[in-house]
Design a protein around this motif. Structure first.
Motif, PDB file in Angstrom:
ATOM      1  N   ASP A 195      -7.240   6.260   0.089  1.00 41.21           N
ATOM      2  CA  ASP A 195      -6.422   5.294   0.305  1.00 41.21           C
ATOM      3  C   ASP A 195      -6.993   3.869   1.740  1.00 41.21           C
ATOM      4  OD1 ASP A 195      -4.001   6.391  -1.250  1.00 41.21           O
ATOM      5  OD2 ASP A 195      -3.360   7.236  -0.491  1.00 41.21           O
ATOM      6  N   VAL A 196      -7.664   4.234   2.427  1.00 42.50           N
ATOM      7  CA  VAL A 196      -7.840   3.815   3.354  1.00 42.50           C
ATOM      8  C   VAL A 196      -8.702   4.481   3.900  1.00 42.50           C
ATOM      9  CG1 VAL A 196      -5.700   4.945   5.468  1.00 42.50           C
ATOM     10  CG2 VAL A 196      -7.425   2.374   5.880  1.00 42.50           C
ATOM     11  N   GLY A 241       0.410  -1.301   0.028  1.00 41.40           N
ATOM     12  CA  GLY A 241      -0.307   0.115   0.339  1.00 41.40           C
ATOM     13  C   GLY A 241       0.610   1.488   0.174  1.00 41.40           C
ATOM     14  N   ARG A 247      -0.478  -3.644   3.067  1.00 43.89           N
ATOM     15  CA  ARG A 247      -1.533  -3.916   2.665  1.00 43.89           C
ATOM     16  C   ARG A 247      -0.946  -4.664   1.009  1.00 43.89           C
ATOM     17  NH1 ARG A 247      -7.172  -3.360   5.027  1.00 43.89           N
ATOM     18  NH2 ARG A 247      -7.302  -4.401   7.311  1.00 43.89           N
ATOM     19  N   ARG A 261      -2.860  -3.693  -2.497  1.00 42.25           N
ATOM     20  CA  ARG A 261      -3.451  -3.455  -2.849  1.00 42.25           C
ATOM     21  C   ARG A 261      -3.482  -4.351  -5.109  1.00 42.25           C
ATOM     22  NH1 ARG A 261      -4.865   2.791  -2.513  1.00 42.25           N
ATOM     23  NH2 ARG A 261      -6.423   1.976  -2.382  1.00 42.25           N
ATOM     24  N   TYR A 263      -2.638  -0.274   6.826  1.00 37.68           N
ATOM     25  CA  TYR A 263      -2.801   0.046   5.407  1.00 37.68           C
ATOM     26  C   TYR A 263      -2.148  -0.202   4.587  1.00 37.68           C
ATOM     27  CZ  TYR A 263      -2.363   2.622   1.207  1.00 37.68           C
ATOM     28  OH  TYR A 263      -2.743   2.931  -0.030  1.00 37.68           O
ATOM     29  N   TYR A 272     -12.345   0.839  -3.828  1.00 38.30           N
ATOM     30  CA  TYR A 272     -11.348  -0.037  -4.059  1.00 38.30           C
ATOM     31  C   TYR A 272     -10.217   0.948  -2.309  1.00 38.30           C
ATOM     32  CZ  TYR A 272     -11.742  -2.473  -8.513  1.00 38.30           C
ATOM     33  OH  TYR A 272     -12.745  -3.003  -9.116  1.00 38.30           O
ATOM     34  N   SER A 273     -10.581   1.275  -1.657  1.00 36.60           N
ATOM     35  CA  SER A 273     -10.077   1.483  -0.268  1.00 36.60           C
ATOM     36  C   SER A 273      -9.766   0.571   0.485  1.00 36.60           C
ATOM     37  CB  SER A 273     -10.807   2.628   0.417  1.00 36.60           C
ATOM     38  OG  SER A 273     -11.053   4.239  -0.374  1.00 36.60           O
ATOM     39  N   GLU A 274      -9.166   0.368   1.057  1.00 38.05           N
ATOM     40  CA  GLU A 274      -9.131  -0.414   1.986  1.00 38.05           C
ATOM     41  C   GLU A 274      -9.543   0.026   3.055  1.00 38.05           C
ATOM     42  OE1 GLU A 274      -6.606  -3.712   1.773  1.00 38.05           O
ATOM     43  OE2 GLU A 274      -6.822  -2.708  -0.205  1.00 38.05           O
ATOM     44  N   TRP A 275      -9.909  -1.011   4.151  1.00 42.57           N
ATOM     45  CA  TRP A 275     -10.721  -0.303   5.305  1.00 42.57           C
ATOM     46  C   TRP A 275     -10.428  -0.645   6.550  1.00 42.57           C
ATOM     47  CZ3 TRP A 275     -15.472   1.567   6.036  1.00 42.57           C
ATOM     48  CH2 TRP A 275     -15.774   1.920   4.935  1.00 42.57           C
TER      49      TRP A 275
END
Length: 227
Positions: A171-172, A7, A220, A222, A217, A192-195
C-alpha cells in the motif's frame, strides 16, 4: 472501500531502511554499529507494525548493488545477519512472525543460506505478520529472473515467477534519510504504491515517525489510473 477513496488502513508496508552508515558516521562510530542500530529498529518497528494492524512488512536489508561496498563492511553485514537469524528466529517464531527472504541466492555463503532456509521453515506456520527481508535483492534482477522463465500467460502468470508471488503489492513504501529514490526496490510490486519520504536516518525512525508515515498514507486518495 473503492480504489478511488481514501487510502484506508495500510495492511501491506515496505520500507527502504536508509541511513545506517550516516547515522554511525555522525557519531564517530564504525559503520557496523549503524547497521546494528538499524537492525534493532527493524525489530522494534516490526512489533509496532503488528499493533498497528500491518499484515506484511517488507524491509530492504541488502541490495544486489551493496556488494560494491568495502569488503570490511560487507563481511560485517553478513556476520551480523547470521547472528540475528540464529539469535532472533526463536523469538520471532514465538511472536507469530513468518519470515521470508526475497532475492538472489548466489554470492551468499552456503552456511548463511542454510540459516535463512531454517528460519523460513521454523516460522512457516505463523500468521500474525509476514516479514519479507529483501536480501541480495534488486527489482531489476527479480524481473529479469522471472522473465527468463516466463512462457506467456499475462501479468498473473508472470507474477507467479517473482521471488515471493504471495507478497501483496505494498500500500505504501516508506523511505528514510531524506533521499527520494526508488533504488531498485520492488519495481513490479510498487507500481501503484504510495510513497512517503522521511528525513530521519533509519536508526532514528521511531514509532511516532512510523505512525505519522501511515497516517500520511491514509489521508491520500488512490485512483489506480481512474478518476
Amino acid at each position: 472501500m473503492s480504489a478511488s477513496e481514501d487510502g484506508g488502513r495500510a495492511r501491506y508496508v515496505a520500507i527502504i531502511t536508509d541511513g545506517n552508515g550516516r547515522w554511525a558516521q555522525s557519531r564517530d562510530l564504525p559503520v557496523a554499529e549503524g547497521h546494528k542500530a538499524g537492525a534493532d529498529v527493524v525489530k522494534a518497528r516490526l512489533r509496532d507494525a503488528v499493533e498497528l494492524g500491518v499484515e506484511e512488512l517488507t524491509v530492504y536489508s541488502f541490495s544486489t548493488e551493496n556488494w560494491s561496498r568495502s569488503a570490511e563492511e560487507v563481511t560485517a553485514l553478513m556476520r551480523m545477519f547470521s547472528e540475528r537469524i540464529i539469535g532472533e528466529t526463536p523469538e520471532l517464531k514465538a511472536e507469530g512472525v513468518r519470515m521470508r527472504f526475497v532475492g538472489r541466492r548466489d554470492k551468499i555463503a552456503p552456511a548463511l543460506l542454510e540459516q535463512m532456509d531454517w528460519a523460513e521453515a521454523e516460522t512457516a506456520g505463523n500468521g500474525t505478520i509476514t516479514l519479507f527481508i529483501a536480501f541480495n535483492y534488486g527489482g531489476r534482477a527479480e524481473i529479469v529472473d522471472a522473465a527468463a522463465r516466463y512462457e506467456g500467460g499475462g501479468e498473473a502468470a508472470f507474477r507467479e515467477l517473482l521471488y515471493a508471488p504471495e507478497m501483496h503489492d505494498p500500500d505504501v513504501v516508506i523511505r528514510t534519510s531524506g533521499e527520494q529514490r526508488t533504488s531498485n526496490f520492488l519495481l513490479w510490486q510498487a507500481a501503484y504504491s504510495e510513497w512517503v519520504f522521511r528525513d530521519e536516518l533509519w536508526p532514528d525512525f521511531s514509532r511516532e515517525a512510523f505512525v505519522a508515515s501511515l497516517s500520511e498514507y491514509e489521508a491520500r486518495s488512490r485512483r489506480f489510473g481512474g478518476r
